[in-house]
Design a protein around this motif. Sequence first.
Motif, PDB file in Angstrom:
ATOM      1  N   ASN A   8      41.747   6.245  -9.000  1.00  0.00           N
ATOM      2  CA  ASN A   8      40.773   5.162  -9.046  1.00  0.00           C
ATOM      3  C   ASN A   8      40.688   4.388  -7.736  1.00  0.00           C
ATOM      4  N   VAL A   9      41.343   4.878  -6.730  1.00  0.00           N
ATOM      5  CA  VAL A   9      41.335   4.234  -5.417  1.00  0.00           C
ATOM      6  C   VAL A   9      40.277   4.903  -4.542  1.00  0.00           C
ATOM      7  N   SER A  10      39.436   4.107  -3.902  1.00  0.00           N
ATOM      8  CA  SER A  10      38.420   4.671  -3.018  1.00  0.00           C
ATOM      9  C   SER A  10      38.791   4.418  -1.561  1.00  0.00           C
ATOM     10  N   LEU A  11      38.566   5.417  -0.729  1.00  0.00           N
ATOM     11  CA  LEU A  11      38.790   5.333   0.710  1.00  0.00           C
ATOM     12  C   LEU A  11      37.447   5.519   1.413  1.00  0.00           C
ATOM     13  N   THR A  12      37.129   4.616   2.324  1.00  0.00           N
ATOM     14  CA  THR A  12      35.883   4.682   3.085  1.00  0.00           C
ATOM     15  C   THR A  12      36.202   4.498   4.559  1.00  0.00           C
ATOM     16  N   TRP A  13      35.735   5.431   5.379  1.00  0.00           N
ATOM     17  CA  TRP A  13      35.981   5.332   6.819  1.00  0.00           C
ATOM     18  C   TRP A  13      34.902   4.471   7.473  1.00  0.00           C
ATOM     19  N   LEU A  14      35.338   3.491   8.264  1.00  0.00           N
ATOM     20  CA  LEU A  14      34.439   2.582   8.955  1.00  0.00           C
ATOM     21  C   LEU A  14      34.327   2.988  10.422  1.00  0.00           C
ATOM     22  N   PHE A  58      40.712  -1.018  -4.538  1.00  0.00           N
ATOM     23  CA  PHE A  58      41.146  -0.834  -5.917  1.00  0.00           C
ATOM     24  C   PHE A  58      41.344  -2.212  -6.544  1.00  0.00           C
ATOM     25  N   ASP A  59      41.072  -2.313  -7.820  1.00  0.00           N
ATOM     26  CA  ASP A  59      41.285  -3.564  -8.572  1.00  0.00           C
ATOM     27  C   ASP A  59      40.715  -4.780  -7.859  1.00  0.00           C
ATOM     28  N   GLY A  60      39.568  -4.625  -7.218  1.00  0.00           N
ATOM     29  CA  GLY A  60      38.933  -5.743  -6.545  1.00  0.00           C
ATOM     30  C   GLY A  60      39.528  -6.125  -5.208  1.00  0.00           C
ATOM     31  N   LYS A  61      40.507  -5.374  -4.727  1.00  0.00           N
ATOM     32  CA  LYS A  61      41.149  -5.656  -3.447  1.00  0.00           C
ATOM     33  C   LYS A  61      40.540  -4.808  -2.338  1.00  0.00           C
ATOM     34  N   ASN A  62      40.423  -5.400  -1.166  1.00  0.00           N
ATOM     35  CA  ASN A  62      39.906  -4.715   0.022  1.00  0.00           C
ATOM     36  C   ASN A  62      41.004  -4.674   1.076  1.00  0.00           C
ATOM     37  N   ILE A  63      41.436  -3.469   1.402  1.00  0.00           N
ATOM     38  CA  ILE A  63      42.572  -3.278   2.295  1.00  0.00           C
ATOM     39  C   ILE A  63      42.160  -2.336   3.422  1.00  0.00           C
ATOM     40  N   LEU A  64      42.470  -2.717   4.635  1.00  0.00           N
ATOM     41  CA  LEU A  64      42.197  -1.853   5.789  1.00  0.00           C
ATOM     42  C   LEU A  64      43.474  -1.176   6.258  1.00  0.00           C
ATOM     43  N   ILE A  65      43.362   0.093   6.599  1.00  0.00           N
ATOM     44  CA  ILE A  65      44.418   0.781   7.346  1.00  0.00           C
ATOM     45  C   ILE A  65      43.948   0.855   8.793  1.00  0.00           C
ATOM     46  N   GLU A  66      44.648   0.150   9.685  1.00  0.00           N
ATOM     47  CA  GLU A  66      44.306  -0.013  11.105  1.00  0.00           C
ATOM     48  C   GLU A  66      43.088  -0.935  11.258  1.00  0.00           C
ATOM     49  N   SER A  67      42.811  -1.331  12.515  1.00  0.00           N
ATOM     50  CA  SER A  67      41.763  -2.343  12.729  1.00  0.00           C
ATOM     51  C   SER A  67      40.663  -1.923  13.697  1.00  0.00           C
ATOM     52  N   GLY A  68      40.784  -0.739  14.298  1.00  0.00           N
ATOM     53  CA  GLY A  68      39.755  -0.310  15.234  1.00  0.00           C
ATOM     54  C   GLY A  68      39.997  -0.782  16.651  1.00  0.00           C
ATOM     55  N   LEU A  69      39.055  -0.449  17.518  1.00  0.00           N
ATOM     56  CA  LEU A  69      39.180  -0.704  18.955  1.00  0.00           C
ATOM     57  C   LEU A  69      38.741  -2.104  19.349  1.00  0.00           C
ATOM     58  N   GLY A  70      38.093  -2.808  18.435  1.00  0.00           N
ATOM     59  CA  GLY A  70      37.573  -4.124  18.776  1.00  0.00           C
ATOM     60  C   GLY A  70      36.293  -4.029  19.584  1.00  0.00           C
ATOM     61  N   GLY A 180      50.622  -2.317  -5.319  1.00  0.00           N
ATOM     62  CA  GLY A 180      49.860  -1.440  -6.197  1.00  0.00           C
ATOM     63  C   GLY A 180      50.159   0.022  -5.901  1.00  0.00           C
ATOM     64  N   PRO A 181      49.125   0.844  -5.676  1.00  0.00           N
ATOM     65  CA  PRO A 181      49.330   2.280  -5.446  1.00  0.00           C
ATOM     66  C   PRO A 181      49.688   2.630  -3.995  1.00  0.00           C
ATOM     67  N   ILE A 182      49.890   1.612  -3.144  1.00  0.00           N
ATOM     68  CA  ILE A 182      50.087   1.839  -1.706  1.00  0.00           C
ATOM     69  C   ILE A 182      51.536   1.591  -1.309  1.00  0.00           C
ATOM     70  N   ILE A 198      51.298   5.874   2.198  1.00  0.00           N
ATOM     71  CA  ILE A 198      51.105   6.795   1.081  1.00  0.00           C
ATOM     72  C   ILE A 198      50.356   6.067  -0.027  1.00  0.00           C
ATOM     73  N   ILE A 199      49.323   6.712  -0.560  1.00  0.00           N
ATOM     74  CA  ILE A 199      48.542   6.171  -1.677  1.00  0.00           C
ATOM     75  C   ILE A 199      48.645   7.158  -2.836  1.00  0.00           C
ATOM     76  N   GLU A 200      49.077   6.671  -3.997  1.00  0.00           N
ATOM     77  CA  GLU A 200      49.196   7.518  -5.178  1.00  0.00           C
ATOM     78  C   GLU A 200      48.525   6.839  -6.363  1.00  0.00           C
ATOM     79  N   ASP A 201      47.650   7.571  -7.037  1.00  0.00           N
ATOM     80  CA  ASP A 201      46.999   7.033  -8.233  1.00  0.00           C
ATOM     81  C   ASP A 201      46.427   8.180  -9.052  1.00  0.00           C
ATOM     82  N   GLY A 202      46.566   8.084 -10.343  1.00  0.00           N
ATOM     83  CA  GLY A 202      45.981   9.076 -11.239  1.00  0.00           C
ATOM     84  C   GLY A 202      46.446  10.494 -10.977  1.00  0.00           C
ATOM     85  N   GLY A 203      47.693  10.647 -10.565  1.00  0.00           N
ATOM     86  CA  GLY A 203      48.224  11.973 -10.294  1.00  0.00           C
ATOM     87  C   GLY A 203      47.779  12.574  -8.975  1.00  0.00           C
ATOM     88  N   GLU A 204      47.102  11.798  -8.143  1.00  0.00           N
ATOM     89  CA  GLU A 204      46.650  12.270  -6.842  1.00  0.00           C
ATOM     90  C   GLU A 204      47.325  11.480  -5.726  1.00  0.00           C
TER      91      GLU A 204
END
Length: 279
Positions: A8-14, A58-70, A180-182, A198-204
Amino acid sequence: MDTLKIGNVSLTWLSGGVTNLDGGAMFGVVPKSLWSKKYPANEKNQIELPTDPILVQFDGKNILIESGLGNGKLTEKQLRNYGVTKESELDVSLQSIGLDSTKIDYVLMTHLHFDHACGLTKPGNGEFVSVFPNAKIITSKIEWDEMRQPNIRSKNTYWKENWEAIESQVETFEENWSFGPIRMIHTGGHSNGHSIVIIEDGGEMAIHMADIMATHAHQNVLWVMAYDDYPMDSIAAKAKWQPFAVEKQAWFTFYHDAFYRAVKWGPDGQMMESVKRSK
């Protein structure tokens, strides 16, 4: 934008910017005749390396992995030396999905080299201010300590412009951090304080090995960067976590890869599935 679901966790690349760095440095002692078959170089021997943060939701939370080049932080000389062909478009990316930087709850920093941390701050009224004012910024204690007191080698990549404005937001951990799953796990290697996610949720599962496996072409355990401060630690971490993730049929996700957002490898090392990077 490119996306991936882990349970149930979504990952989106910015869109966090694009650099072009020396291919030899990115593959260390590996001969160009080998690495260039997997990741082509331009006429300057540079390879394209995006700096695209991953938005985890997930669960209404917005989390970034890394912050980009600015944006607007690098000098003309730095833009040239780092082969920057695009600075961060993080605000535009967030706006396109109904968010803005004030809505980010956590920023997970695998390490704090400039190409990962420049997006944490921005110029404002003659000083630098936080890009994510409401976020907790998570990194290992070792990494945070070196960020503020770099050594003769690391001072070229740990910049006060990237940490002074966000000091009050930083929370550190020793070996592990979870929410949570992170999970974040300290590995060392690329830097002394480097961590993986590492992200784990729903057996994935998804595993983000950051700069100890910067691209899909760094799959070979021995293919590590000349930029690594502790290459044997990078090799040891890859030797530990790659088989673990493959056994779990995990997605390997990337911040720097110009071709793939994520891949799955089988036990024989063959690519089984992939999420290709759209241009």
